[in-house]
Design a protein around this motif. Structure first.
Motif, PDB file in Angstrom:
ATOM      1  N   GLY A 127       0.806  -1.209   0.000  1.00 53.48           N
ATOM      2  CA  GLY A 127       0.000   0.000   0.000  1.00 53.48           C
ATOM      3  C   GLY A 127       0.837   1.256   0.000  1.00 53.48           C
ATOM      4  N   GLN A 128       2.142   1.133  -0.335  1.00 58.05           N
ATOM      5  CA  GLN A 128       3.017   2.312  -0.347  1.00 58.05           C
ATOM      6  C   GLN A 128       3.681   2.432  -1.712  1.00 58.05           C
ATOM      7  N   PHE A 129       3.398   3.520  -2.398  1.00 60.13           N
ATOM      8  CA  PHE A 129       4.068   3.743  -3.674  1.00 60.13           C
ATOM      9  C   PHE A 129       5.263   4.651  -3.427  1.00 60.13           C
ATOM     10  N   PRO A 130       6.486   4.212  -3.743  1.00 60.74           N
ATOM     11  CA  PRO A 130       7.670   5.030  -3.436  1.00 60.74           C
ATOM     12  C   PRO A 130       7.569   6.431  -4.028  1.00 60.74           C
ATOM     13  N   TYR A 131       7.934   7.413  -3.224  1.00 63.09           N
ATOM     14  CA  TYR A 131       7.972   8.801  -3.699  1.00 63.09           C
ATOM     15  C   TYR A 131       9.142   8.965  -4.658  1.00 63.09           C
ATOM     16  N   ASP A 132       9.089  10.029  -5.429  1.00 61.71           N
ATOM     17  CA  ASP A 132      10.178  10.285  -6.384  1.00 61.71           C
ATOM     18  C   ASP A 132      11.550  10.297  -5.718  1.00 61.71           C
ATOM     19  N   VAL A 133      11.613  10.937  -4.547  1.00 63.68           N
ATOM     20  CA  VAL A 133      12.924  11.001  -3.884  1.00 63.68           C
ATOM     21  C   VAL A 133      13.408   9.614  -3.458  1.00 63.68           C
ATOM     22  N   GLN A 134      12.477   8.742  -3.177  1.00 62.80           N
ATOM     23  CA  GLN A 134      12.883   7.371  -2.812  1.00 62.80           C
ATOM     24  C   GLN A 134      13.443   6.653  -4.039  1.00 62.80           C
ATOM     25  N   VAL A 135      12.860   6.933  -5.204  1.00 60.80           N
ATOM     26  CA  VAL A 135      13.382   6.345  -6.436  1.00 60.80           C
ATOM     27  C   VAL A 135      14.777   6.902  -6.723  1.00 60.80           C
ATOM     28  N   ASN A 170      17.022  11.365   5.085  1.00 60.76           N
ATOM     29  CA  ASN A 170      16.622  11.636   6.470  1.00 60.76           C
ATOM     30  C   ASN A 170      15.874  10.457   7.098  1.00 60.76           C
ATOM     31  N   THR A 171      15.919  10.442   8.407  1.00 59.84           N
ATOM     32  CA  THR A 171      15.141   9.458   9.135  1.00 59.84           C
ATOM     33  C   THR A 171      13.679   9.656   8.778  1.00 59.84           C
ATOM     34  N   GLY A 172      12.984   8.535   8.564  1.00 57.18           N
ATOM     35  CA  GLY A 172      11.563   8.647   8.272  1.00 57.18           C
ATOM     36  C   GLY A 172      11.235   8.833   6.799  1.00 57.18           C
ATOM     37  N   GLU A 173      12.280   8.938   5.972  1.00 52.39           N
ATOM     38  CA  GLU A 173      12.026   9.117   4.542  1.00 52.39           C
ATOM     39  C   GLU A 173      11.638   7.805   3.858  1.00 52.39           C
ATOM     40  N   GLY A 174      11.847   6.690   4.563  1.00 54.30           N
ATOM     41  CA  GLY A 174      11.472   5.400   3.992  1.00 54.30           C
ATOM     42  C   GLY A 174      12.598   4.729   3.224  1.00 54.30           C
ATOM     43  N   LYS A 175      13.737   4.563   3.915  1.00 53.03           N
ATOM     44  CA  LYS A 175      14.878   3.912   3.271  1.00 53.03           C
ATOM     45  C   LYS A 175      14.596   2.434   3.024  1.00 53.03           C
ATOM     46  N   THR A 176      13.845   1.825   3.944  1.00 54.67           N
ATOM     47  CA  THR A 176      13.541   0.403   3.800  1.00 54.67           C
ATOM     48  C   THR A 176      12.829   0.135   2.476  1.00 54.67           C
ATOM     49  N   LEU A 177      11.872   0.991   2.175  1.00 50.48           N
ATOM     50  CA  LEU A 177      11.116   0.818   0.938  1.00 50.48           C
ATOM     51  C   LEU A 177      11.992   1.146  -0.278  1.00 50.48           C
ATOM     52  N   SER A 178      12.790   2.180  -0.160  1.00 54.14           N
ATOM     53  CA  SER A 178      13.719   2.538  -1.229  1.00 54.14           C
ATOM     54  C   SER A 178      14.581   1.345  -1.646  1.00 54.14           C
ATOM     55  N   THR A 225      13.950   3.057  14.134  1.00 59.97           N
ATOM     56  CA  THR A 225      12.535   2.939  14.435  1.00 59.97           C
ATOM     57  C   THR A 225      11.836   4.277  14.202  1.00 59.97           C
ATOM     58  N   ASP A 226      10.697   4.194  13.566  1.00 58.99           N
ATOM     59  CA  ASP A 226       9.951   5.388  13.204  1.00 58.99           C
ATOM     60  C   ASP A 226       9.172   5.915  14.410  1.00 58.99           C
ATOM     61  N   ILE A 227       9.247   7.232  14.642  1.00 59.80           N
ATOM     62  CA  ILE A 227       8.401   7.814  15.685  1.00 59.80           C
ATOM     63  C   ILE A 227       7.240   8.534  14.999  1.00 59.80           C
ATOM     64  N   LYS A 228       6.078   7.928  15.043  1.00 63.07           N
ATOM     65  CA  LYS A 228       4.917   8.571  14.424  1.00 63.07           C
ATOM     66  C   LYS A 228       4.237   9.471  15.466  1.00 63.07           C
ATOM     67  N   LEU A 229       3.714  10.593  14.995  1.00 63.53           N
ATOM     68  CA  LEU A 229       3.068  11.517  15.931  1.00 63.53           C
ATOM     69  C   LEU A 229       1.653  11.047  16.249  1.00 63.53           C
TER      70      LEU A 229
HETATM   71  P1  ADP Z   1      13.892   5.381   7.504  1.00 63.00           P
HETATM   72  O1  ADP Z   1      14.556   4.065   7.537  1.00 63.00           O
HETATM   73  O2  ADP Z   1      14.285   6.184   6.304  1.00 63.00           O
HETATM   74  O3  ADP Z   1      14.041   6.154   8.776  1.00 63.00           O
HETATM   75  P2  ADP Z   1      11.514   3.804   7.349  1.00 63.00           P
HETATM   76  O4  ADP Z   1      11.961   2.951   6.234  1.00 63.00           O
HETATM   77  O5  ADP Z   1      11.559   3.225   8.704  1.00 63.00           O
HETATM   78  O6  ADP Z   1      12.326   5.173   7.347  1.00 63.00           O
HETATM   79  O7  ADP Z   1      10.067   4.355   7.009  1.00 63.00           O
HETATM   80  C1  ADP Z   1       9.415   5.245   7.817  1.00 63.00           C
HETATM   81  C2  ADP Z   1       7.926   5.105   7.680  1.00 63.00           C
HETATM   82  O8  ADP Z   1       7.472   5.623   6.436  1.00 63.00           O
HETATM   83  C3  ADP Z   1       7.429   3.683   7.742  1.00 63.00           C
HETATM   84  O9  ADP Z   1       6.315   3.642   8.564  1.00 63.00           O
HETATM   85  C4  ADP Z   1       7.063   3.365   6.314  1.00 63.00           C
HETATM   86  O10 ADP Z   1       6.051   2.409   6.256  1.00 63.00           O
HETATM   87  C5  ADP Z   1       6.632   4.699   5.784  1.00 63.00           C
HETATM   88  N1  ADP Z   1       6.824   4.872   4.336  1.00 63.00           N
HETATM   89  C6  ADP Z   1       7.974   4.785   3.684  1.00 63.00           C
HETATM   90  N2  ADP Z   1       7.829   5.041   2.362  1.00 63.00           N
HETATM   91  C7  ADP Z   1       6.514   5.316   2.191  1.00 63.00           C
HETATM   92  C8  ADP Z   1       5.715   5.663   1.039  1.00 63.00           C
HETATM   93  N3  ADP Z   1       6.273   5.796  -0.173  1.00 63.00           N
HETATM   94  N4  ADP Z   1       4.417   5.892   1.241  1.00 63.00           N
HETATM   95  C9  ADP Z   1       3.871   5.768   2.457  1.00 63.00           C
HETATM   96  N5  ADP Z   1       4.544   5.437   3.568  1.00 63.00           N
HETATM   97  C10 ADP Z   1       5.870   5.234   3.454  1.00 63.00           C
END
Ligand code: ADP
Ligand code: MG
Length: 753
Positions: free
Chosen positions: A46-54, A69-77, A463-467
């Protein structure tokens, strides 16, 4: 890709592989492969990578270190380059800092790869204490994509090179690796090499004596100290020679004395109780992590330094065990043809990383502009004012309902802060358990309304800190840093906890002259400034504190570089030895002709070393190296010239070889391979251990313009030459003198001499 059905989408993997096999390169198919995996990420997660992630993903494929940056979604990248590179069919690995993160990401992202028809595995155990068998490891490393930790992978590499049969090997040739939290792995772990310990060594009784000797030395006269180096002066050396009644402190014959003195000297001058180590209630010496002040149970200093500290503290001296194999992370990751990394804080170290790893750092912009406000530091003379101000700010902020994360430099400080919070009756969480799973669970909640959390800079990384609800309106997460950290990376890491993905947030640091970095690297006579006995303008206060951090960082760079230069010596030798081993394991074993060459050289060396040869010596050599039988001819040949003796001995070699062949038959080739392997391993283990000890010893040779690394290289090379001769001699002996037979099942049994 968006228009494809699920089946058609996952079938793309087959299509891409086909195209690769027809000569297209990974770069050729990158756009389409990335598009496919982006679509899969969306359908499965359910997550489509943002341009910056690509963008980041492209940098990762190109072997760069991407700062995101932290929270940018490196795991998905990372799913993009991992998928693309795994299409090549070669080993594709992601390493991260702890088992919790490796398991988490393998599990989450694994769904996407499986959907695309690739296999994925986690290379770490699920519960502490579990063991992964070789068979399981084979399955793990056969997977298209492996998630693991840097130390699991490093140990597996070393172990993979200790097996004695090719069927026990499990690693594929390294190809592509992405290092998550790359600065932590490549920089912070750079000084703690992986070591596999073997049998205990004979206990030395020199520790106490050397320790006593060192307590009689006078600083400045007998020894000098500069930063993290200490050495004996000319006077100190002369005194050592008198004390131990030896004629030359640096003579090879007194290597052990030299080594123990250096170890004891280092123990007394470079290691401080409560800073570098502490003593547990049951009298054990435990190291403290310089960065965080955490205890590091089970970790021991190498090369006898641990025992020297025990002697200093009058503790029972623990067993010193041999090092069987070791490698630093710097050299380990150089083994990968393609290495990439990602981290929220890596640009600070770009120069060093380019230099050491020849890898470029590229800064990827954030998806949403950073909203966090990084407020100017507050400076104090002493810790009391510093902590009071920080705590007051924390309490006031807390009263508005805004979540607060207090970041401190050491574990003891987390407790200090916690006590103050208890006094103020503020419920809070403390992260100092050294358990990645719990840390993650706790820090996840740090963004909830009214949350108050205390942690060290590196705790809960990844670990992600969500608000929580309503927190945005309150200003997001407020990070309060207490103390200048050992480097700016740690401070950025702390600040980066707030303001993810365009969230609001703030950060401020409260620093003072009593911070650990300043005490360690700041000017001498700091006390006077702290107590206000000396006038201090604000600008000077700032400068003192910030320069101390800079100095500390520079020293860390230097010492990482040195650690690598030392390991470089071992590294070249290790590569050669591992290559030789692998050749033998793969059945490209020993040929008889090669053994005859080895034997001839050995015999010639023996004869050259004996100006006068008598029957006793000759018989001794025969029994040691060639055959368990003596004969009359040996007694008669002794009168003749050396050429005839050589011919006679070679004849005996051939005879022994003949006998071994009769006993082993078709297994002869294999037998020779195993015998050679044993000879190599035995000598190599000694060499690894010796180099490790020597490293500690040469570090005391800084005086007299000697460069310790250069000395180490020189001695290391000499030791290698010596080892090679030992190996040759042992190969000859193992092949000619082993008791060998095959049983009724055709199994080969070898009893080494
Ligand atoms: P990082 O390792 O860069 O600190 P994470 O990989 O832990 O960040 O991701 C942070 C959060 O952002 C996670 O909850 C992840 O599911 C979410 N996330 C990452 N990429 C996307 C995206 N393209 N769309 C929506 N959520 C995303
Ligand atoms: Mg991460």
């Amino acid at each position: 890709m968006n228009a494809l059905s699920d089946d058609e989408l996952s079938h793309q993997t087959v299509v891409f592989k086909e195209r690769l096999s027809q000569g297209e390169s990974l770069e050729d198919i990158l756009p389409e492969a990335y598009a496919a995996i982006c679509e899969a990420d969306y359908r499965i997660l359910g997550q489509f990578p943002y341009d910056v992630q690509v963008l980041g993903a492209i940098a990762l494929h190109q072997g760069m270190l991407a700062e995101m940056n932290t929270g940018e979604g490196k795991t998905l990248s990372a799913t993009m380059p991992l998928y693309l590179n795994a299409l090549s069919g070669k080993s594709t690995i992601l390493v991260t800092t702890n088992e919790y993160l490796a398991l988490r990401d393998a599990q989450e992202m694994g769904k996407v790869y499986r959907f695309m028809g690739l296999s994925v595995a986690a290379g770490v155990k699920e519960r502490a204490g579990d063991r992964i068998t070789n068979e399981e490891k084979k399955k793990i490393y056969a997977a298209d994509i492996v998630y693991t930790t840097h130390s699991s992978l490093g140990f597996d590499y070393l172990l993979n090179n200790l097996v004695t049969s090719a069927s026990d090997q499990y690693l594929r040739d390294f190809y592509y690796v992405i290092i998550d939290e790359a600065d932590s792995v490549l920089l912070d772990s750079a000084q703690t090499p992986l070591v596999i310990s073997g049998s205990p060594r004979v206990q030395s009784n020199l520790y106490e004596l050397a320790d006593f000797f060192v307590t009689t030395l006078i600083s400045g006269r007998d020894y000098e100290k500069e930063e993290d180096k200490v050495w004996l002066t000319q006077e100190g050396i002369q005194y050592a020679e008198r004390f131990f009644q030896i004629d030359n402190f640096y003579d090879e014959a007194y290597f052990e004395i030299n080594r123990h003195v250096i170890l004891a000297l280092r123990a007394h001058t470079l290691f401080q109780m409560e800073k570098e180590y502490m003593i547990t209630s049951n009298g054990e010496l435990q190291l403290l992590d310089g960065g965080s002040g955490r205890m590091m149970p089970g970790v021991k200093l190498r090369g006898g330094q641990h025992q020297a500290l025990e002697a200093k503290e009058k503790l029972t001296i623990s067993q010193e065990s041999r090092s069987v194999a070791s490698i630093t992370f710097q050299n380990f990751f150089q083994l990968f043809p393609k290495m990439a990394g990602m981290s929220g804080t890596i640009a600070d170290a770009a120069d060093e990383l380019l230099d050491v790893y020849h890898t470029e750092v590229v800064v990827i912009p954030p998806n949403c502009p950073v909203q966090r406000v990084d407020l100017a530091d507050y400076y104090y003379r002493d810790a009391w004012h510093q902590f009071s101000a920080a705590m007051a700010t924390a309490v006031i902020t807390h009263q508005t309902g805004q979540p607060v994360l207090i970041v401190v430099a050491t574990i003891p400080e987390t407790e200090l802060v916690s006590r103050r919070l208890v006094q103020a009756k503020i419920p809070h969480n403390v992260l100092n358990a050294n358990n990645a799973f719990w840390e993650a669970e706790i820090i996840k909640e740090a963004g909830q309304k009214n949350a108050m959390t205390v942690a060290t800079a590196m705790a809960g990384r990844g670990t992600d800190i969500k608000l929580g609800e309503g927190v945005k309106e309150l200003g997001g997460l407020a990070v309060i840093g207490i103390g200048r950290m050992v480097n700016t990376r740690q401070e950025r890491q702390a600040r980066g906890r707030a303001g993810r993905q365009g969230d609001p947030g703030s950060s401020r640091f409260f620093v003072s002259l009593q911070d650990m970095v300043v005490e360690k690297n700041g000017p001498s006579r700091l006390e006077k400034y702290v107590q206000g006995k000396k006038n201090l303008r604000n600008i000077h206060l700032k400068k003192m504190i910030n320069t101390a951090q800079k100095t500390g960082e520079e020293l860390a760079v230097l010492s990482r570089r040195q650690a690598m230069e030392y390991d470089q010596v071992l590294h070249r030798q290790r590569e050669l030895m591992y290559a030789t081993r692998n050749r033998l394991l793969d059945g490209g074993g020993m040929e008889k002709e090669r053994l005859m060459e080895i034997a001839r050289e050995n015999i010639q060396n023996f004869l050259a070393a004996q100006p006068e040869l008598d029957t006793g010596m000759l018989n001794r050599y025969l029994l040691d190296q060639i055959s368990s039988r003596l004969d009359r001819a040996g007694v008669e040949i002794i009168q003749k010239d050396k050429d005839s003796i050589e011919k006679y001995l070679m004849g005996r070699v051939e005879e022994s070889l003949q006998e071994q062949e009769e006993k082993t038959g078709e297994m002869m080739h294999r037998f020779m391979g195993i015998a050679a392997l044993k000879a190599i391993d035995e000598a190599w283990v000694e060499q690894v251990d010796y180099l490790q000890q020597m490293q500690a010893a040469v570090s005391g040779r800084t005086m007299a313009q000697r460069n310790p690394v250069f000395e180490f290289q020189k001695d290391g090379f000499a030791a290698f030459q010596k080892m090679k001769r030992t190996i040759m001699s042992n190969i000859m002996r193992n092949i000619l003198l082993s008791d060998v037979y095959t049983d009724e099942k055709g199994q080969l049994h070898i009893l080494l001499p």
